[in-house]
Each structure stands twice: as C-alpha cells, then as structure tokens.
Design a protein around this motif. Structure first.
Motif, PDB file in Angstrom:
ATOM      1  N   ILE A  72      21.539  24.492  21.708  1.00 22.45           N
ATOM      2  CA  ILE A  72      21.659  25.789  20.942  1.00 22.45           C
ATOM      3  C   ILE A  72      20.719  26.200  19.488  1.00 22.45           C
ATOM      4  N   LEU A  73      20.496  24.582  19.062  1.00 24.79           N
ATOM      5  CA  LEU A  73      19.031  25.118  18.573  1.00 24.79           C
ATOM      6  C   LEU A  73      17.819  25.558  18.412  1.00 24.79           C
ATOM      7  N   LYS A  74      17.587  25.250  19.780  1.00 28.26           N
ATOM      8  CA  LYS A  74      16.032  26.148  20.376  1.00 28.26           C
ATOM      9  C   LYS A  74      16.534  27.298  20.921  1.00 28.26           C
ATOM     10  N   ILE A  75      17.726  27.330  21.153  1.00 29.27           N
ATOM     11  CA  ILE A  75      18.463  29.436  21.272  1.00 29.27           C
ATOM     12  C   ILE A  75      17.852  29.854  19.621  1.00 29.27           C
ATOM     13  N   ARG A  76      18.596  29.197  19.223  1.00 28.45           N
ATOM     14  CA  ARG A  76      19.222  29.688  18.230  1.00 28.45           C
ATOM     15  C   ARG A  76      17.427  30.417  16.898  1.00 28.45           C
ATOM     16  N   LEU A  77      16.348  29.176  17.363  1.00 26.03           N
ATOM     17  CA  LEU A  77      15.197  29.109  16.037  1.00 26.03           C
ATOM     18  C   LEU A  77      14.701  30.247  16.892  1.00 26.03           C
ATOM     19  N   SER A  78      14.499  31.049  18.645  1.00 30.97           N
ATOM     20  CA  SER A  78      13.543  31.475  19.035  1.00 30.97           C
ATOM     21  C   SER A  78      13.945  32.838  18.685  1.00 30.97           C
TER      22      SER A  78
END
Length: 153
Positions: A72-78
């Motif tokens: 989720i963290l990487k998706i949110r940042l992207s």
C-alpha cells in the motif's frame, strides 16, 4: 513542430480507450506534441470521460497489488507522484484486499527467505528480508507480523 489540436485530442482519445490514463500522463504527451492549450485539451478529455482519475486509481491499485505484489505504501506514493488527489487515492486503497496483500507478502517473504539460505547470520538475513519487503511498499508492522508467522511454521 506542433501537432493540430483536434488531431492530438483524437490521438489521446485512442490512447485512453485502450488503457486507463491519468491527467498528468496525457498532459505530458500533449506537451511533447506541442499542442496549443494542452490543459484545455485534458479538461475536454475529462469532460468526455476519457480521463477519469478515480477509475485510473482503482485500476492502478488492483494492478500493482494483485499483479506486481506492491504494498500500500508504494502504491500510495506512486499515485501521489502522478498527481492523483489524496481523497481519490484513499478511496481506491480502501478497495484493496488486505487479506490478499498479507498472502502476497507471505509468498514474497518465503521466496526471498529461500534465496537467502546462504546467509549464515540470522540477523543479516532478517535485515535483508525486511529491507526487501519495505522496498516493495509494505509497512514494518505488516512485515513483522508475516515474518513471525512464516518463521514459526
């Protein structure tokens, strides 16, 4: 040389018909084509529903979590880097299946653990495993919970 605005909008309609695109992607494409009033062209595509950021975010979350195993963290940042508003990001992330994410993380950690068999120091092995999972966009607490469960099995 600048492209005719109507021709460029038609081209962007074709692109948006084949795959979900966000405003930022289409705006960049229009600027590269040196189209007059690229922002206006993007607004037109949005009003025609060729560009829909909520639909884009939902598809992005599904693809990155289910197909590529992102957290989720990487998706949110992207999504933030693509200029998607935070309320749309939050709504799309709510649709993500937390149980499936835990299952994917367990698979990723198990596979990575197998590849680290040559590492003799258990602390270094654990650090490498956690660094790998953090890079995939999972939270420390989520990683620790899954790590503890696969380690005891």
């Amino acid at each position: 040389m600048a492209m005719d605005r109507l021709k460029a909008i038609d081209r962007m309609r074709g692109i948006c018909s084949r795959k979900e695109c966000c405003r930022k992607e289409i705006l960049e494409k229009l600027r590269k084509l040196e189209v007059e009033d690229p922002e206006g062209a993007v607004e037109q595509l949005c009003s025609e529903n060729y560009i829909n950021e909520a639909r884009y975010a939902a598809a992005f979350v599904h693809d990155k979590s289910a197909l590529q195993g992102w957290g989720i963290l990487k998706i949110r940042l992207s999504l933030q880097s693509k200029g998607i508003p935070s309320d749309i990001i939050a709504a799309a992330l709510e649709e993500a299946d937390a149980d499936a994410a835990d299952s994917r993380l367990a698979e990723l950690l198990s596979a990575k653990l197998r590849s680290l068999r040559g590492e003799q120091d258990p602390q270094k092995r654990r650090e490498k495993l956690f660094r790998y999972a953090l890079g995939r966009g999972y939270s420390y607490d989520q990683i620790r919970k899954i790590y503890d469960s696969i380690r005891t099995n």
